[in-house]
Design a protein around this motif. Structure first.
Motif, mmCIF file in Angstrom:
data_model
loop_
_atom_site.group_PDB
_atom_site.id
_atom_site.type_symbol
_atom_site.label_atom_id
_atom_site.label_comp_id
_atom_site.label_asym_id
_atom_site.label_seq_id
_atom_site.Cartn_x
_atom_site.Cartn_y
_atom_site.Cartn_z
ATOM 1 N N PRO A 1 -16.673 -1.144 11.163
ATOM 2 C CA PRO A 1 -16.610 -2.373 11.869
ATOM 3 C C PRO A 1 -17.675 -3.470 11.549
ATOM 4 N N ILE A 2 -18.874 -2.515 11.388
ATOM 5 C CA ILE A 2 -19.909 -3.689 10.732
ATOM 6 C C ILE A 2 -19.743 -4.062 9.524
ATOM 7 N N LEU A 3 -19.153 -3.336 8.479
ATOM 8 C CA LEU A 3 -18.879 -4.212 7.298
ATOM 9 C C LEU A 3 -17.811 -5.133 7.433
ATOM 10 N N MET A 4 -16.816 -4.742 8.180
ATOM 11 C CA MET A 4 -15.545 -5.811 8.615
ATOM 12 C C MET A 4 -16.191 -7.207 9.143
ATOM 13 N N ALA A 5 -17.313 -6.966 10.141
ATOM 14 C CA ALA A 5 -17.608 -8.103 10.609
ATOM 15 C C ALA A 5 -18.615 -8.873 9.627
ATOM 16 N N ILE A 6 -19.347 -8.242 8.819
ATOM 17 C CA ILE A 6 -20.290 -9.038 7.837
ATOM 18 C C ILE A 6 -19.397 -9.482 6.793
ATOM 19 N N PHE A 7 -18.553 -9.092 6.358
ATOM 20 C CA PHE A 7 -18.035 -9.528 4.976
ATOM 21 C C PHE A 7 -16.648 -10.127 5.115
ATOM 22 N N GLY A 8 -16.030 -10.074 6.512
ATOM 23 C CA GLY A 8 -15.017 -10.960 6.856
ATOM 24 C C GLY A 8 -13.555 -10.683 6.344
ATOM 25 N N PRO A 9 -12.499 -11.665 6.438
ATOM 26 C CA PRO A 9 -11.263 -11.443 6.328
ATOM 27 C C PRO A 9 -11.082 -11.540 4.737
ATOM 28 N N ALA A 10 -11.563 -11.400 3.692
ATOM 29 C CA ALA A 10 -11.395 -11.578 2.352
ATOM 30 C C ALA A 10 -10.041 -11.279 1.754
ATOM 31 N N GLN A 11 -9.343 -10.220 2.341
ATOM 32 C CA GLN A 11 -7.943 -9.791 1.691
ATOM 33 C C GLN A 11 -7.068 -10.674 2.410
ATOM 34 N N GLN A 12 -7.277 -11.190 3.637
ATOM 35 C CA GLN A 12 -6.234 -12.259 4.190
ATOM 36 C C GLN A 12 -6.461 -13.516 3.050
ATOM 37 N N ILE A 13 -7.427 -13.930 2.647
ATOM 38 C CA ILE A 13 -7.573 -14.991 2.050
ATOM 39 C C ILE A 13 -6.835 -14.803 0.481
ATOM 40 N N LEU A 14 -7.057 -13.719 0.089
ATOM 41 C CA LEU A 14 -6.232 -13.189 -1.045
ATOM 42 C C LEU A 14 -4.877 -13.216 -1.164
ATOM 43 N N SER A 15 -4.394 -12.875 0.055
ATOM 44 C CA SER A 15 -2.964 -13.099 0.460
ATOM 45 C C SER A 15 -2.447 -14.397 0.399
ATOM 46 N N LEU A 16 -3.374 -15.424 1.230
ATOM 47 C CA LEU A 16 -3.070 -16.988 1.289
ATOM 48 C C LEU A 16 -2.952 -17.369 -0.048
ATOM 49 N N ILE A 17 -3.667 -17.064 -0.981
ATOM 50 C CA ILE A 17 -3.717 -17.721 -2.312
ATOM 51 C C ILE A 17 -2.747 -17.220 -3.165
ATOM 52 N N LYS A 18 -1.927 -16.047 -2.700
ATOM 53 C CA LYS A 18 -0.813 -15.485 -3.419
ATOM 54 C C LYS A 18 -1.061 -14.626 -4.614
ATOM 55 N N ARG A 19 -2.036 -13.829 -4.365
ATOM 56 C CA ARG A 19 -2.784 -13.038 -5.645
ATOM 57 C C ARG A 19 -2.406 -11.525 -5.100
ATOM 58 N N PRO A 20 -1.102 -11.109 -5.084
ATOM 59 C CA PRO A 20 -1.083 -9.776 -4.652
ATOM 60 C C PRO A 20 -1.321 -8.723 -5.752
ATOM 61 N N SER A 21 -1.497 -9.084 -6.921
ATOM 62 C CA SER A 21 -1.729 -8.121 -7.767
ATOM 63 C C SER A 21 -3.252 -7.794 -7.957
ATOM 64 N N LEU A 22 -4.201 -8.924 -7.411
ATOM 65 C CA LEU A 22 -5.488 -8.571 -7.179
ATOM 66 C C LEU A 22 -5.691 -7.765 -5.875
ATOM 67 N N LEU A 23 -4.799 -8.027 -4.920
ATOM 68 C CA LEU A 23 -5.030 -7.202 -3.910
ATOM 69 C C LEU A 23 -4.659 -5.649 -4.117
ATOM 70 N N ALA A 24 -3.805 -5.451 -4.909
ATOM 71 C CA ALA A 24 -3.110 -4.199 -5.044
ATOM 72 C C ALA A 24 -4.240 -3.626 -6.067
ATOM 73 N N ILE A 25 -5.024 -4.269 -6.788
ATOM 74 C CA ILE A 25 -5.942 -3.369 -7.819
ATOM 75 C C ILE A 25 -7.078 -3.111 -6.909
ATOM 76 N N LEU A 26 -7.473 -4.008 -5.890
ATOM 77 C CA LEU A 26 -8.601 -3.836 -4.980
ATOM 78 C C LEU A 26 -8.298 -2.497 -4.187
ATOM 79 N N ALA A 27 -6.950 -2.650 -3.623
ATOM 80 C CA ALA A 27 -6.637 -1.552 -2.666
ATOM 81 C C ALA A 27 -6.514 -0.187 -3.273
ATOM 82 N N GLY A 28 -5.993 -0.292 -4.746
ATOM 83 C CA GLY A 28 -5.664 0.875 -5.548
ATOM 84 C C GLY A 28 -6.974 1.481 -5.801
ATOM 85 N N ILE A 29 -8.080 0.720 -6.071
ATOM 86 C CA ILE A 29 -9.231 1.505 -6.361
ATOM 87 C C ILE A 29 -9.931 2.017 -5.139
#
Length: 449
Positions: free
Chosen positions: A359-387
């Motif tokens: 939760p400390i990491l989540m609080a510091i670095f914020g909702p980056a994955q939500q922003i990636l979803s908003l800019i419609k880059r599912p492939s980037l999000l998939a690569i990030l999640a896959g790693i």
């Protein structure tokens, strides 16, 4: 003049209430579901003891992880494929997509159940009733995922979320209460029966609610036969999003399942409870992010990135201070909370303190994955999640083998470090935005100077 101003203010308040009503209700339902799940875990741990609870945690985790593969996460494409088709009046396309969801579920459920059953039998020479129950219940959980996806495709958000996030845990809690009030010791596989019954109840509710909508889809528009020419796109999007679902939504289950490969049942039980409590700590962060998401989405729609950054800065500061207070409270209360689950769970305190880094990491670095979803880059999000999933697998297995429960917890934490930090870098590269709280502190520093 004052009357017009009052009317304008009333309209703005009403719009804000409407804007935040749905996210608030959904977060509240998730919290209520998590409370029900935690109470069920508390009762089971006290009734069966740490060792048997560790077995139960592994079996339930197997069921939940299998459910993703039972559907290939194809239901995640419903908002994209069904909503668009229905709005365009292309009901045949929407009908074909819905029909294909059920076909994939039927085929993949059979394959997953046979594969897992064969693997367990080859490993042990037999399949215990507990794991047989886990295998049988997995397709039921997968079916509730399909129904939830279709509900989202019909724009029924509450029906998509509430049955699975709240009602399933609530019904399961009632089943667990029934088990723990029995005279004598109930077999552990009864827990899977209770979980299966809870999913049947949820699935029945979803089916009854969706039936009028599905009938309407069947009896309107083109009555041509089923044509699945778009199936590669449907499966591709589902699997792309699936890696994110596996890491975010099913992180706890996947971590426990991996830990079972190297840890004792007692150590698995300790890790499971520690992760569940961490989930509670994280709810405040999720709630803050969800409360700002509608405004961020609206700012994105008009390409006002400066306003998006302002919202990220505001939410970041609130998120950080709230998390600091909650983390401090849980550090002090940890011995008393863990003691509720039984004497053996006091040993989970080091794991819990280490995992508070999530939760400390989540609080510091914020909702980056939500922003990636908003800019419609599912492939980037998939690569990030896959790693991140690969790091989670390697970290928990290697860490568990070399360092026991602490090593496995460290493996979980390392995967989250990558997930949060890499997300910030990707968002900054794609949009120039900074989702971390450091952007807010930089703004304050510049303002002060």
């Amino acid at each position: 003049m004052r009357t017009n101003s009052n009317k304008l203010n009333a309209q703005r308040i009403f719009q804000l209430v409407r804007l935040f009503r749905m996210p608030s209700i959904l977060v509240a339902c998730r919290v209520a579901g998590a409370v029900s799940g935690m109470l069920a875990s508390l009762l089971l741990s006290r009734y069966y003891g740490a060792a048997q609870f560790g077995l139960i945690a592994q079996a339930l985790s197997l069921t939940m992880v299998m459910s993703i593969f039972c559907t290939l996460n194809i239901e995640a494409g419903s908002p994209r494929f069904m909503i668009a088709a229905i709005r365009k009046g292309n009901l045949l396309s929407a009908r074909n997509y819905a029909s294909f969801n059920f076909r994939i579920w039927a085929v993949m459920s059979a394959l997953c159940c046979l594969t897992v059953a064969l693997w367990i039998w080859l490993q042990n020479g037999f399949i215990s009733p507990l794991y047989l129950g886990a295998i049988i219940v997995a397709p039921l959980v997968g079916l509730t995922r399909i129904f939830a996806g279709l509900a989202m495709g019909f724009s029924k958000v509450f029906l998509a979320v509430i049955p699975r996030s709240f009602m399933r845990q609530f019904l399961f809690l009632f089943g667990v209460i029934g088990i723990t009030f029995m005279v004598g010791s109930a077999p552990v596989f009864w827990v899977l029966i209770a979980f299966g019954v809870a999913n049947i109840g949820v699935g029945f509710l979803q089916y009854k609610s969706l039936r009028p909508l599905m009938n309407n889809l069947l009896h309107q528009g083109d009555n041509g036969g089923a044509v699945y020419t778009e199936w590669p796109q449907w499966i591709k999007l589902g699997t792309i999003i699936g890696s994110s679902v596996l890491f975010i939504e099913f992180n706890q289950y996947f971590s426990v399942l991996l830990a079972g490969l190297t840890l004792s049942n007692i150590d698995v039980a300790l890790l499971d409870i520690a992760l569940k409590i961490i989930g509670f700590v994280s709810f405040s962060i999720i709630a803050i992010n969800q409360s700002y998401l509608p405004r961020i989405t609206q700012a994105f729609a008009v390409n006002d990135l400066a306003q998006v950054q302002a919202y990220l800065n505001q939410s970041g500061l609130i998120r950080l201070w709230v998390t600091m207070v909650i983390v401090a409270i849980f550090i002090l209360a940890a011995p008393y909370i863990l003691a509720l689950f039984g004497p053996a769970f006091f040993d989970a305190r080091p794991l819990f303190l280490l995992l508070l880094g999530i939760p400390i990491l989540m609080a510091i670095f914020g909702p980056a994955q939500q922003i990636l979803s908003l800019i419609k880059r599912p492939s980037l999000l998939a690569i990030l999640a896959g790693i991140a999933v690969v790091l989670l697998c390697a970290g928990v297995i290697i860490g568990g083998a070399s360092g026991g429960g602490i090593g496995a917890a460290m493996g979980v934490l390392i995967s989250w470090v990558f997930w949060t930090v890499a997300g910030v870098f990707l968002v900054h590269r794609e949009t120039g935005l900074n989702t971390s709280v450091f952007a807010a502190f930089g703004k304050i520093t510049k303002g002060g100077s």
